[in-house]
Design a protein around this motif. Structure first.
Motif, PDB file in Angstrom:
ATOM      1  N   ASP A 193       0.029   4.745  -4.296  1.00 47.49           N
ATOM      2  CA  ASP A 193       1.166   4.822  -3.373  1.00 47.49           C
ATOM      3  C   ASP A 193       1.940   6.127  -3.567  1.00 47.49           C
ATOM      4  OD1 ASP A 193       0.922   2.511  -1.833  1.00 47.49           O
ATOM      5  OD2 ASP A 193       1.888   1.279  -3.360  1.00 47.49           O
ATOM      6  N   ARG A 241       4.258   8.059   6.837  1.00 49.47           N
ATOM      7  CA  ARG A 241       3.311   7.479   7.791  1.00 49.47           C
ATOM      8  C   ARG A 241       3.679   7.833   9.235  1.00 49.47           C
ATOM      9  NH1 ARG A 241       2.728   1.212   5.583  1.00 49.47           N
ATOM     10  NH2 ARG A 241       1.953   1.729   3.507  1.00 49.47           N
ATOM     11  N   ASP A 268      -2.275   5.594   1.933  1.00 45.04           N
ATOM     12  CA  ASP A 268      -3.438   5.335   1.079  1.00 45.04           C
ATOM     13  C   ASP A 268      -4.169   4.099   1.582  1.00 45.04           C
ATOM     14  OD1 ASP A 268      -1.235   3.738   0.106  1.00 45.04           O
ATOM     15  OD2 ASP A 268      -2.455   3.251  -1.641  1.00 45.04           O
ATOM     16  N   SER A 274      -5.420   1.035   0.923  1.00 47.64           N
ATOM     17  CA  SER A 274      -5.429  -0.121   0.024  1.00 47.64           C
ATOM     18  C   SER A 274      -5.969  -1.362   0.729  1.00 47.64           C
ATOM     19  CB  SER A 274      -4.031  -0.384  -0.525  1.00 47.64           C
ATOM     20  OG  SER A 274      -3.088  -0.457   0.524  1.00 47.64           O
TER      21      SER A 274
HETATM   22 MG    MG Z   1       0.222   2.255   0.067  1.00 50.09          MG
END
Ligand code: MG
Length: 341
Positions: free
Chosen positions: A88, A167, A239, A241
Motif C-alpha cells: 500500500d 487513484r 496496488d 491486492s
Molecule cells: Mg492497496
C-alpha cells in the motif's frame, strides 16, 4: 495503540515477557533514521524529514481467511503480513518508515517446545527479514491471547507534499501499465491447496518464476513506487491486492473514467491462466497510468513494466472496464467478465 511489547509490571506472564524482550532486542538491532523512540516506551516517536507528509495504512489478517496455519509456515505469515502493508505504501509512492504489528494468538503459538523456535519467533523471522530489506523499523505493537490467530499491521511512510500517487488522477488518453507478471500468486495458492499437508516454502524464496514463491513471498514494489513518485510521471496508481479487474475498477471509479485492456498484452505469469491474471488477487504488483507520450523504461529495479491498455472516457452503454481480444469486446466486471458485443 500500545507500543511497548514488554510491559514491565504489566499483565504478561514471565514467559511472555521473555519472549517480548527477545522480539524487542531483534527490532532495535537495525537503527532507522526517523525513528527516535521505538519499542519500550508508551509511544513510538517518529521524526520524518522536514516537510514530508505521513502516509499510514492498516491491514488485518485472520487465520482461516487471509492465511492458513496448516498451509502457511509462520515465516510466510510474517512476510505476507508486512508485504500487504508495504505494498500500500508502494502504491502511494511513499517511503517506508515504521511498522507496528499486533498479534492475537492461541497460547500454543507463543510457547516453544524443547529447543525449537516458537511460532511467534518464526513469524518475526519472516517479518523482520522483509522489514530489513525495506529499511522499515518495527516500532511497536501488542500481543494478546486469542482463540483465533490474527495479525494487525500498521505501516507508516513518508512522501513529499503533492507527490503521492493517488487513484484519482487518471485521465482519458492515459496509458495503463503494470509491474511484473499477473496471476502467479493465484496459481501458487491453487498449487498450495494441492500440496496441503506437505511442507511448503522451502527453497522458494528467490525464484519469482515459481508461482508458489510468488504466493508465499510477494515482493512489494517499493522501489518502483518511489521511482514513479520521484519522476512525477504517473497520473494514478494502485496496488493489485484484489486482482486486476477489481483494482482497475477502483482506479476508474476514483478517476471517473473507463479503461480498456488489450488481452494479448497482459504479462501473464507462465504458471497462470488468463482468468487468474485478470481476477487473481495478492500479486501486489503496481498498476499505474501515464500521460500519452510518456514512455516508461522497460523495467525498474529488475521488474518489467508492461503497457496493458488505456484509460478512456466513460460512455453510456459501454462497460466501465473492457477487455479487448482482437475484434471482441468483453465487459470486465470486478471478479468476472461477460461477453459484451
Ligand atoms: Mg492497496
Amino acid at each position: 495503540m500500545r507500543t511497548g511489547y514488554p510491559q514491565p509490571g504489566g499483565s504478561k506472564t514471565p514467559g511472555e515477557r521473555t519472549l517480548l524482550e527477545r522480539i524487542r532486542s531483534r527490532a532495535v538491532r537495525s537503527r532507522i533514521s526517523g525513528l527516535k523512540v521505538g519499542i519500550g516506551d508508551d509511544c513510538a516517536l517518529l521524526a520524518p524529514a522536514r516537510g514530508q507528509q505521513i502516509a499510514i495504512t492498516t491491514d488485518l489478517s485472520i487465520a482461516g481467511r487471509h492465511f492458513h496455519l496448516e498451509w502457511h509456515r509462520p515465516e510466510v505469515v510474517g512476510h505476507r503480513t508486512l508485504a500487504r502493508g508495504l505494498s500500500d505504501l508502494a502504491a502511494m509512492g511513499a517511503k517506508p518508515l515504521a511498522a507496528f504489528v499486533s498479534l492475537g494468538l492461541p497460547a500454543e503459538l507463543t510457547s516453544s517446545v524443547g529447543s525449537e523456535k516458537s511460532w511467534i519467533e518464526r513469524f518475526f523471522d519472516g517479518f523482520l527479514a522483509l522489514a530489513d530489506r525495506h529499511r522499515t523499523a518495527l516500532a511497536g505493537g501488542d500481543l494478546a491471547q486469542s482463540p483465533l490467530a490474527m495479525a494487525d499491521v500498521v505501516l507508516v511512510g513518508t512522501v513529499p507534499p503533492q507527490r503521492a500517487l493517488l487513484r484519482s488522477g487518471a485521465r482519458a488518453g492515459d496509458l495503463l501499465y503494470v509491474t511484473g507478471r499477473l496471476g502467479g500468486a493465484s496459481a501458487g495458492l491453487a498449487a498450495l491447496g494441492r500440496l496441503a499437508g506437505n511442507s511448503t516454502g522451502r527453497r522458494l524464496k528467490q525464484d519469482p518464476r515459481d508461482p508458489l514463491a510468488t504466493h508465499l513471498y510477494p515482493q512489494p514494489r517499493i522501489a518502483q513506487g518511489l521511482w514513479l513518485q520521484r519522476r512525477g510521471i504517473a497520473t494514478a496508481a494502485i496496488d493489485l491486492s484484489d486482482g486486476l479487474s477489481t483494482d482497475l475498477t477502483h482506479l476508474c471509479e476514483e478517476s471517473r473514467t473507463g479503461a480498456e485492456i488489450d488481452a494479448e498484452r497482459l504479462p501473464i505469469h507462465p504458471a497462470a491462466s488468463l482468468a487468474e491474471a485478470l481476477h487473481g488477487g495478492e500479486d501486489y504488483e503496481l498498476l499505474f497510468t501515464v500521460p500519452p507520450g510518456v514512455l516508461p523504461p522497460r523495467s525498474l529495479a529488475g521488474v518489467p513494466l508492461t503497457r496493458i491498455g488505456r484509460i478512456v472516457r466513460r460512455r453510456a452503454g459501454h462497460p466501465l472496464v473492457a477487455l479487448l481480444t482482437g475484434d471482441r469486446i468483453d465487459a470486465l466486471g470486478a471478479q468476472g467478465w461477460e461477453h459484451f458485443v
